[in-house]
Design a protein around this motif. Sequence first.
Motif, short mmCIF file in Angstrom:
data_model
loop_
_atom_site.label_atom_id
_atom_site.label_comp_id
_atom_site.label_asym_id
_atom_site.label_seq_id
_atom_site.Cartn_x
_atom_site.Cartn_y
_atom_site.Cartn_z
N GLY A 84 0.54 -1.44 -0.25
CA GLY A 84 -0.63 0.03 0.22
C GLY A 84 0.86 1.29 -0.23
N LEU A 85 2.18 1.19 -0.62
CA LEU A 85 2.75 2.06 -0.83
C LEU A 85 2.77 3.45 -1.79
CD1 LEU A 85 6.13 0.68 0.90
CD2 LEU A 85 4.53 2.27 2.25
N ILE A 86 1.65 2.63 -2.20
CA ILE A 86 2.03 3.49 -4.16
C ILE A 86 0.48 4.30 -3.90
CG2 ILE A 86 1.72 3.80 -6.78
CD1 ILE A 86 3.91 1.23 -6.32
N GLU A 87 0.52 5.71 -4.24
CA GLU A 87 -0.68 6.26 -4.19
C GLU A 87 -0.74 5.84 -6.12
OE1 GLU A 87 -2.24 10.37 -4.07
OE2 GLU A 87 -1.59 9.43 -2.57
N ASP A 88 -1.75 5.18 -6.58
CA ASP A 88 -2.37 4.86 -7.82
C ASP A 88 -3.96 5.28 -8.09
OD1 ASP A 88 -1.86 4.13 -10.19
OD2 ASP A 88 -2.23 2.26 -9.98
N PRO A 89 -4.58 6.64 -8.56
CA PRO A 89 -6.08 6.37 -8.94
C PRO A 89 -5.66 5.94 -9.60
CG PRO A 89 -4.40 8.51 -8.85
CD PRO A 89 -3.42 8.04 -8.18
N TYR A 90 -5.14 5.81 -11.09
CA TYR A 90 -6.23 5.17 -11.82
C TYR A 90 -6.02 3.75 -12.49
CZ TYR A 90 -5.70 10.41 -12.56
OH TYR A 90 -5.74 11.36 -12.19
N GLY A 91 -5.09 3.03 -11.52
CA GLY A 91 -4.87 2.01 -12.01
C GLY A 91 -4.34 1.56 -12.68
N VAL A 92 -3.78 2.25 -12.70
CA VAL A 92 -2.06 2.22 -13.37
C VAL A 92 -1.51 0.54 -13.51
CG1 VAL A 92 0.03 3.06 -15.11
CG2 VAL A 92 -2.30 4.17 -14.43
N LEU A 93 -0.98 0.92 -11.89
CA LEU A 93 -0.05 -0.01 -10.59
C LEU A 93 -0.82 -0.81 -9.77
CD1 LEU A 93 3.24 2.72 -10.57
CD2 LEU A 93 2.73 1.19 -11.97
N SER A 94 -1.77 -1.39 -10.07
CA SER A 94 -2.81 -1.57 -9.74
C SER A 94 -1.67 -3.19 -10.17
CB SER A 94 -4.31 -2.23 -10.00
OG SER A 94 -3.93 -2.61 -11.40
N LEU A 95 -2.16 -4.42 -8.42
CA LEU A 95 -0.88 -5.56 -8.50
C LEU A 95 -1.72 -6.58 -9.97
CD1 LEU A 95 -1.18 -6.42 -4.84
CD2 LEU A 95 -0.17 -5.78 -7.25
N ASP A 96 -3.17 -6.39 -10.67
CA ASP A 96 -3.49 -6.76 -11.64
C ASP A 96 -2.78 -5.82 -12.91
OD1 ASP A 96 -5.48 -8.13 -10.33
OD2 ASP A 96 -7.27 -6.99 -10.73
N ALA A 97 -2.60 -4.97 -13.18
CA ALA A 97 -2.33 -4.42 -13.92
C ALA A 97 -0.28 -4.88 -14.11
CB ALA A 97 -1.89 -3.07 -13.86
N LEU A 98 0.36 -4.88 -12.67
CA LEU A 98 1.83 -5.42 -12.81
C LEU A 98 1.63 -6.44 -13.22
CD1 LEU A 98 1.89 -3.21 -9.39
CD2 LEU A 98 3.37 -2.96 -11.58
#
Length: 114
Positions: A84-98
């Motif tokens: 939870g150390l990344i602020e990513d409001p667009y989901g670009v770096l969500s676990l699924d995207a990564l």
Amino acid sequence: MPTMQTTTPNPHPDLPVRSTTLTLAGSLNVSLQLAREHGSPTGAFEALRDHLRAHQQLPEPMSAAQVLVARSSLLSTMLLAEEGLIEDPYGVLSLDALDAALADLTPGPRGVQA
């Protein structure tokens, strides 16, 4: 450790991002920020990020070194995202995207064979 903010744009705030190029660019930005903060070399991260910015696509074909840099960046960003150390409001770096971006860069068969 402070929460990291991504600078990768999202085409539309209501759509989840599933783009290896955008996810990798965001991950490289995080890796660059961390490397600079800790005095680590940034050349490989910068070179790949600059290519993505200039061409809006992955290098074709990717060298073994580029794949290693990309995978390292994605994996380290995954660890930060899990904590939870990344602020990513667009989901670009969500676990699924990564995870999807990492799968795109991993050679070999995907999925279950029938």
